[in-house]
Design a protein around this motif. Structure first.
Motif, PDB file in Angstrom:
ATOM      1  N   GLU A   1     -18.783  80.587  38.430  1.00 25.27           N
ATOM      2  CA  GLU A   1     -18.821  79.710  37.266  1.00 25.27           C
ATOM      3  C   GLU A   1     -19.688  80.281  36.156  1.00 25.27           C
ATOM      4  OE1 GLU A   1     -18.350  75.129  38.386  1.00 25.27           O
ATOM      5  OE2 GLU A   1     -19.801  76.139  39.655  1.00 25.27           O
ATOM      6  N   THR A   2     -20.754  81.000  36.514  1.00 25.01           N
ATOM      7  CA  THR A   2     -21.619  81.585  35.482  1.00 25.01           C
ATOM      8  C   THR A   2     -20.886  82.656  34.692  1.00 25.01           C
ATOM      9  OG1 THR A   2     -22.541  83.297  36.941  1.00 25.01           O
ATOM     10  CG2 THR A   2     -23.655  81.161  36.910  1.00 25.01           C
ATOM     11  N   GLU A   3     -19.779  83.170  35.256  1.00 21.72           N
ATOM     12  CA  GLU A   3     -18.995  84.189  34.558  1.00 21.72           C
ATOM     13  C   GLU A   3     -17.678  83.635  34.025  1.00 21.72           C
ATOM     14  OE1 GLU A   3     -18.464  87.208  37.504  1.00 21.72           O
ATOM     15  OE2 GLU A   3     -20.415  88.116  37.112  1.00 21.72           O
ATOM     16  N   ARG A   4     -17.213  82.548  34.620  1.00 24.95           N
ATOM     17  CA  ARG A   4     -15.890  82.025  34.260  1.00 24.95           C
ATOM     18  C   ARG A   4     -15.888  81.358  32.900  1.00 24.95           C
ATOM     19  NH1 ARG A   4     -14.021  77.658  38.268  1.00 24.95           N
ATOM     20  NH2 ARG A   4     -13.914  79.432  39.682  1.00 24.95           N
ATOM     21  N   TYR A   5     -16.977  80.665  32.526  1.00 26.48           N
ATOM     22  CA  TYR A   5     -17.002  79.904  31.292  1.00 26.48           C
ATOM     23  C   TYR A   5     -17.251  80.817  30.101  1.00 26.48           C
ATOM     24  CZ  TYR A   5     -17.592  75.873  34.414  1.00 26.48           C
ATOM     25  OH  TYR A   5     -17.428  74.936  35.399  1.00 26.48           O
ATOM     26  N   ALA A   6     -16.411  80.729  29.100  1.00 25.52           N
ATOM     27  CA  ALA A   6     -16.564  81.533  27.886  1.00 25.52           C
ATOM     28  C   ALA A   6     -17.911  81.235  27.242  1.00 25.52           C
ATOM     29  CB  ALA A   6     -15.433  81.233  26.907  1.00 25.52           C
TER      30      ALA A   6
ATOM     31  N   MET B   1     -24.452  78.378  31.100  1.00 26.27           N
ATOM     32  CA  MET B   1     -23.364  77.738  31.837  1.00 26.27           C
ATOM     33  C   MET B   1     -23.607  76.238  31.958  1.00 26.27           C
ATOM     34  SD  MET B   1     -22.767  77.753  35.872  1.00 26.27           S
ATOM     35  CE  MET B   1     -24.269  76.764  35.818  1.00 26.27           C
ATOM     36  N   ALA B   2     -24.868  75.847  32.274  1.00 25.78           N
ATOM     37  CA  ALA B   2     -25.190  74.439  32.485  1.00 25.78           C
ATOM     38  C   ALA B   2     -25.050  73.616  31.213  1.00 25.78           C
ATOM     39  CB  ALA B   2     -26.613  74.303  33.022  1.00 25.78           C
ATOM     40  N   SER B   3     -25.100  74.266  30.046  1.00 23.47           N
ATOM     41  CA  SER B   3     -24.953  73.516  28.795  1.00 23.47           C
ATOM     42  C   SER B   3     -23.568  72.912  28.642  1.00 23.47           C
ATOM     43  CB  SER B   3     -25.262  74.425  27.594  1.00 23.47           C
ATOM     44  OG  SER B   3     -24.286  75.447  27.455  1.00 23.47           O
ATOM     45  N   ASN B   4     -22.634  73.283  29.532  1.00 24.47           N
ATOM     46  CA  ASN B   4     -21.298  72.688  29.510  1.00 24.47           C
ATOM     47  C   ASN B   4     -21.224  71.401  30.321  1.00 24.47           C
ATOM     48  OD1 ASN B   4     -19.827  74.928  28.083  1.00 24.47           O
ATOM     49  ND2 ASN B   4     -20.536  76.079  29.860  1.00 24.47           N
TER      50      ASN B   4
ATOM     51  N   ASN C   1     -27.084  87.048  37.790  1.00 27.97           N
ATOM     52  CA  ASN C   1     -26.125  86.188  38.486  1.00 27.97           C
ATOM     53  C   ASN C   1     -25.432  86.909  39.630  1.00 27.97           C
ATOM     54  OD1 ASN C   1     -24.668  87.781  36.524  1.00 27.97           O
ATOM     55  ND2 ASN C   1     -22.910  86.478  36.891  1.00 27.97           N
ATOM     56  N   ASN C   2     -25.441  88.246  39.638  1.00 23.31           N
ATOM     57  CA  ASN C   2     -24.848  88.981  40.746  1.00 23.31           C
ATOM     58  C   ASN C   2     -25.654  88.799  42.033  1.00 23.31           C
ATOM     59  OD1 ASN C   2     -22.671  90.260  39.301  1.00 23.31           O
ATOM     60  ND2 ASN C   2     -24.205  91.565  38.327  1.00 23.31           N
ATOM     61  N   HIS C   3     -26.896  88.310  41.909  1.00 22.00           N
ATOM     62  CA  HIS C   3     -27.752  88.133  43.078  1.00 22.00           C
ATOM     63  C   HIS C   3     -27.800  86.688  43.564  1.00 22.00           C
ATOM     64  CE1 HIS C   3     -30.435  91.994  42.797  1.00 22.00           C
ATOM     65  NE2 HIS C   3     -29.138  92.235  42.831  1.00 22.00           N
ATOM     66  N   LEU C   4     -27.193  85.780  42.838  1.00 20.01           N
ATOM     67  CA  LEU C   4     -27.297  84.368  43.203  1.00 20.01           C
ATOM     68  C   LEU C   4     -26.237  83.972  44.224  1.00 20.01           C
ATOM     69  CD1 LEU C   4     -27.875  82.652  39.725  1.00 20.01           C
ATOM     70  CD2 LEU C   4     -29.592  83.264  41.437  1.00 20.01           C
ATOM     71  N   ARG C   5     -26.591  82.980  45.036  1.00 14.52           N
ATOM     72  CA  ARG C   5     -25.593  82.266  45.824  1.00 14.52           C
ATOM     73  C   ARG C   5     -25.520  80.849  45.265  1.00 14.52           C
ATOM     74  NH1 ARG C   5     -28.065  79.244  50.146  1.00 14.52           N
ATOM     75  NH2 ARG C   5     -30.270  79.771  50.461  1.00 14.52           N
TER      76      ARG C   5
END
Length: 789
Positions: A140-145, A154-157, A211-215
Motif C-alpha cells: 500500500e505504501t507503494e500502490r497509492y499515487a 500513504m496514511a494521509s489518504n 518501506n522495503n524493510h517493513l512488514r
C-alpha cells in the motif's frame, strides 16, 4: 540487417514474456498470542483456479515450491482456531515470499463454533485495538499515487487524516497538531524519523523509514489502547520484517528520492539467523559529488540513511533481534557563492543559511516464552537527534559575509521497556508493561551583537525521565462481542507531573457482516523538550533566568469515538466513525494573546517561548466515511470523506479556528493491474484529493523604520480566514517485469497532473510592497527503477 535485428529482438521479447518463471512461497503459522508455531495446520494454495495443499511442521513452517510468479491466495485452517485467508500475495521471480501467519483461538459457545471466513486486511494487528485503528501493508505504501513509499504520506489518504503540506509529510489527525503523533519502531518510541525534520516535530520532506524493510503495521487515529502513551492524536506502530534466513537476496533502486542498495539473507549456510540492511544516498547529492549540479552550490538537498535488522534464531534464552535506523541531511542557500547579483535572495542584500539535521536509533529486543500462555518482551535502545541552523547576511557590494544567527539543538534518548503478556484462557488476555525514556536535550539560540560577540538569547540543557506503565485486559464474551479496558499512567520526574489515563472500548458484531464499536480514552503528552529547560537572557543583568516552562504539565485530551463497519462483500467494506475530543492544559502565554502550542508542529521550527502556562483548551469533532474495495480481480479503490471542526482558546479567552481547521478533506483513489504477459504487468493508480484551504492570520502591508515593506498581522483575527480549496490529481504507472531469478520495476509518478495552482502562503516583497503568492507544487513527475535479484 535492420530487419533481421528487429525480428530477433521482437522474438526474444516474445519468448521471454511467454516464459513462466517460478519462485517459492514459504513461512510459519503461529498462535497470535504466544507466537509459537502450530503443528498440523491445513494450508491450501489457490493459483489460477488450481489448488495445492500442505500442512505445517512442528515449528509451524510450510513451503510451496515452483509457484508461478504472480498473485496468489493461501487458505489456513486449524481445529480450534479461526480460519485465515490471505489474498493477493504478490510473488516475483526474484525473491521468495516469506509469510508469518497469525491464527487466533476461537471462543466456544456451547456446542456452537462461530468463525470468521476471511482475514480482514484493514483490521489492526493489535488485538487490543477495537476502534480508530487499521493495519497497512508494504504494498500500500507503494500502490497509492503520490505516496513515494512513505507511510505518513500513504496514511494521509485514510479517513480523518490529511497532509499539512506537500513540502512535508506532517499529518493532521482529526484537526490535531502534528506534534500529537507518536512514532514507534519495533516497539520503541523514536524521534522524528524524517530528513530535514525540525527538532521536536514529527514530520519532514523525506522519510528515513525504508518501506522495503517493513512488514504489516498498525496506524491509530484516536482512543488507542493503553500501551500507547505520550501522544494526543495518533500513533504509527511500525514493525520491521526479518531478513530471508534461507537464501541471500539483493535490491538496487534508483530514483529522484535516492540511490539505494539493500541485502538480506542468512549469516551462513547452516545458520537460521538472518540480516537485513539497506543504505540510501540522495540522487541529486550523488550527482553533485560526481560534478553534475542541478542547482546553485549548497542548495542541493543531500541526505543519506541506513536501516538494518539482525534476527537471531530462538534458543533456550529466547529470541533476540537488533535493529537500527540512522540518517543525516543537509541543505542551504549561499548567495555569497553566486556570481549574479540578480540571484540574491533580496534586492539590497544576500543571505547565507544552512540547515542540517540528523537522527539515529539502535535497539535490542528480546522475546521469551515461559509457556504458550505467558510471554515476556523486553527492549532497550539509545537514540539521538539534532538540528543546526545558521543565518548570515551577504553584502551586495563585495559579497562579504556578516555573521548573524546560530541555532543548535540536540538530544540523547535512552529507553528501556518490558511487557508481560498473559492469556488466561481463550476469552481473556491481560498485558502489563513498563517503559522509561531518559531525555537529555541541549539548545542554544545565539545572535551576533554590535560589538562582534554572540549573545545566547535562549538556551536549554538538562535531563528528565518520563516513566510510563500500563495494564490492559481484553475479554471476549463470544466471537461476536469483545470488551477492552486499560489504564495508562505516566510520570515526569522533572516537575513531578503525573496522570492516570483510563481507556475502554466495546465491539459488537450484531450481524454476519456488520459491527458497531464505541471507545473512550484519556490521553496526555509532554511538551517539546527544550521548553522545559529554557533560560532567557536578561539584558539588564546579563544573566540567564530559568522560566516558568519547567513547571509545565502534560497537555491532555479526552477521546470519544463511535463506529459502524459493514462488510458488504468479502472485499468491499463501508465504515463510518464519529468522534469528539476535548483538549485541555494546552501551553499558552501568560500575557493576553492568541498564542497556543495547539497551532504549531507543521513547519521547520517550533518557537521557543519562555513564559508559558497550562491554560489553553480546544475541541475537535467530526464524522468520517470510508468505502474501500480491497485489491481483487485486478483492481481496488478507496474513497474517504472527513468533515471536522477544530477550535482552540488561548489566554485572550476567545475561541478561534485552530491552524489545522481545514474543515473537510475528500480522497478518491483507485487502480487497475493489466497483465501484459505471463511475466509482465502494468499497474495504473490514480488519486484525487480536495480539501479546505489552510488557515492564516490576516495582515496589512506597512513600512518599517528602515523603509522596507513588511506584513503587519492582525492577531485579534488569527486563523479567521482560509485560503482557497486545495485540489490535486496524481497518476502513477508501475511496470513490473519478471526475469529468471530477477525482477525489475519501472515506476513513474505524475503529480498535480492538471498543474493546478494551490495557494500555500503569502509573503510581502520588501522593496515594492506587493503580495507574493507561494504555491504548492505545480505539475511534476518522479521516476524510479528497482531491481530485485
Amino acid at each position: 540487417m535492420k530487419r533481421i535485428i528487429t525480428i530477433a529482438l521482437f522474438t526474444s521479447f516474445f519468448l521471454i514474456s511467454r516464459a513462466q518463471y517460478k519462485q517459492t512461497i514459504r513461512g510459519t503459522v503461529v498462535d497470535k498470542f504466544s507466537m509459537q508455531g502450530l503443528l498440523g495446520v491445513n494450508i491450501v494454495l489457490v493459483s489460477s483456479g488450481q489448488q495445492k495443499g500442505t500442512t505445517s511442521d512442528g515449528k509451524g513452517s510450510f513451503r510451496f515450491e515452483e509457484v508461478p510468479a504472480g498473485r496468489h491466495e493461501i487458505q489456513f485452517s486449524y481445529i480450534g482456531y479461526k480460519p485465515v485467508t490471505i489474498s493477493n500475495i504478490l510473488l516475483s521471480s526474484a525473491h521468495e515470499v516469506v509469510l508469518e501467519v497469525e491464527m487466533e483461538e476461537m471462543v466456544y459457545q456451547g456446542e456452537e463454533v462461530i468463525v470468521k471466513a476471511n482475514l480482514r486486511k484493514d483490521q489492526p494487528i493489535n488485538q487490543m485495538a477495537q476502534i480508530s485503528a487499521r493495519s497497512f501493508t508494504v504494498e500500500e505504501t507503494e500502490r497509492y499515487a503520490g505516496s513515494w513509499g512513505d507511510p505518513a504520506r500513504m496514511a494521509s489518504n485514510y479517513a480523518g487524516v490529511m497532509a499539512a503540506s506537500e513540502a512535508r509529510n506532517d499529518i493532521i489527525i482529526r484537526g490535531n497538531s502534528p506534534l500529537g503523533l507518536l512514532w514507534r519502531l519495533e516497539g520503541q518510541n523514536i524521534p522524528n524519523p524524517n530528513h530535514f525534520g525540525a527538532f521536536g516535530t514529527t514530520g519532514g520532506p523525506i522519510s528515513m523509514i525504508n518501506n522495503n524493510h517493513l512488514r504489516n503495521s498498525d496506524f491509530y487515529t484516536g482512543a488507542f489502547p493503553a500501551e500507547f502513551g505520550n501522544a494526543l492524536s495518533g500513533a504509527f506502530d511500525l514493525n520491521m520484517r526479518a531478513g530471508n534466513n534461507q537464501q541471500r537476496e539483493y535490491l538496487v533502486q534508483v530514483g529522484l528520492n535516492g540511490f539505494e542498495l539493500g541485502a538480506e539473507g542468512p549469516f551462513s549456510i547452516t545458520s537460521t539467523s538472518s540480516y537485513l540492511v539497506n543504505y540510501r544516498y540522495s540522487f541529486l547529492g550523488l550527482m553533485s559529488k560526481l560534478g553534475i549540479n542541478y542547482g546553485p552550490a549548497g542548495s542541493i538537498p543531500e541526505y543519506q540513511d541506513l536501516s538494518y535488522k539482525l534476527d537471531f534464531a530462538a534458543g533456550k534464552m529466547g529470541k533476540f533481534s537488533l535493529f537500527g535506523l540512522a540518517g543525516l541531511s543537509d541543505i542551504g542557500n549561499y548567495d555569497s557563492k553566486k556570481d549574479n547579483l540578480d540571484d540574491y535572495t533580496y534586492d539590497d542584500f544576500g543571505v547565507d543559511f544552512g540547515f542540517n539535521t540528523g537522527m539515529m536509533i539502535h535497539g535490542i529486543n528480546h522475546i521469551y516464552s515461559f509457556s504458550n500462555n505467558t510471554v515476556l518482551v523486553s527492549r532497550v535502545a539509545v537514540a539521538g537527534s539534532f538540528s543546526d541552523y545558521t543565518y548570515d547576511s551577504v553584502s551586495i557590494e563585495d559579497a562579504s559575509i556578516n555573521l548573524y544567527t546560530r541555532s543548535k539543538l540536540q538530544e540523547w534518548q535512552y529507553s528501556a521497556s518490558t511487557e508481560l503478556k498473559t492469556r488466561i484462557n481463550t476469552r481473556n488476555n491481560i498485558n502489563i508493561g513498563f517503559h522509561a525514556d531518559v531525555y537529555q536535550p541541549t539548545f542554544n539560540d545565539s545572535t551576533l551583537q554590535n560589538d562582534g560577540t554572540y549573545i545566547v538569547g535562549a538556551r536549554a540543557k538538562g535531563t528528565m525521565t518520563l516513566y510510563q506503565s500500563f495494564i490492559e485486559w481484553r475479554h471476549r464474551l463470544n466471537d461476536n462481542v469483545s470488551f477492552y479496558s486499560g489504564v495508562h499512567g505516566q510520570y515526569l520526574d522533572l516537575n513531578s507531573s503525573y496522570l492516570i489515563e483510563p481507556r475502554a472500548s466495546i465491539k459488537w458484531r450484531f450481524a454476519k457482516n456488520q459491527s458497531a464499536s464505541i471507545g473512550y480514552g484519556l490521553h496526555s503528552q509532554i511538551q517539546p523538550h527544550q521548553l522545559y529547560f529554557t533560560e532567557a537572557y536578561n539584558e539588564s543583568t546579563g544573566e540567564y533566568v530559568k522560566t516558568s516552562t519547567q513547571d509545565l504539565d502534560f497537555t491532555k485530551s479526552h477521546h470519544f469515538v463511535l463506529g459502524y463497519d459493514f462488510l458488504a462483500a468479502p472485499n468491499l467494506r463501508f465504515k463510518v466513525e464519529t468522534y469528539y475530543q476535548h483538549i485541555y492544559d494546552v501551553p499558552i502565554e501568560q500575557e493576553i494573546s492568541h498564542v497556543s502550542l495547539q497551532n504549531y508542529g507543521a513547519d521547520f521550527y517550533i518557537p521557543t517561548y519562555d513564559s508559558l502556562v497550562n491554560g489553553g483548551t480546544g475541541r475537535n469533532y467530526g464524522v468520517e466515511f470510508t468505502v474501500e474495495k480491497f485489491f481483487l480481480n485486478n483492481y481496488y479503490f478507496l474513497i474517504t470523506t472527513s468533515l471536522f471542526d477544530s477550535k482552540y482558546t488561548a489566554s485572550d479567552n476567545i475561541e478561534r479556528n485552530s491552524a489545522f481547521n481545514n474543515n473537510y478533506v475528500v480522497n478518491a483513489l483507485g487502480g487497475y493491474e493489466f497483465k501484459l504477459s505471463e511475466n509482465m504487468a502494468l499497474t495504473t493508480s490514480t488519486k484525487f484529493v480536495v480539501a479546505g484551504g489552510n488557515r492564516y492570520i490576516p495582515y496589512t502591508v506597512i513600512q518599517d523604520g528602515f523603509g522596507r515593506y513588511v506584513a503587519h498581522y492582525n492577531y485579534d483575527r488569527a486563523y479567521e480566514k482560509q485560503y482557497p480549496a486545495y485540489m490535486r490529481l496524481d497518476v502513477m504507472l508501475t511496470l513490473r517485469w519478471n526475469h529468471k531469478r530477477m525482477t525489475d520495476e519501472w515506476i513513474i509518478d505524475f503529480e498535480n497532473i492538471t498543474n493546478r495552482s494551490n495557494l500555500y502562503y503569502e509573503t510581502v516583497d520588501r522593496s515594492t510592497g506587493e503580495i507574493v503568492s507561494e504555491y504548492h507544487q505545480k505539475f511534476a513527475w518522479l521516476m524510479m527503477w528497482r531491481l530485485r535479484f
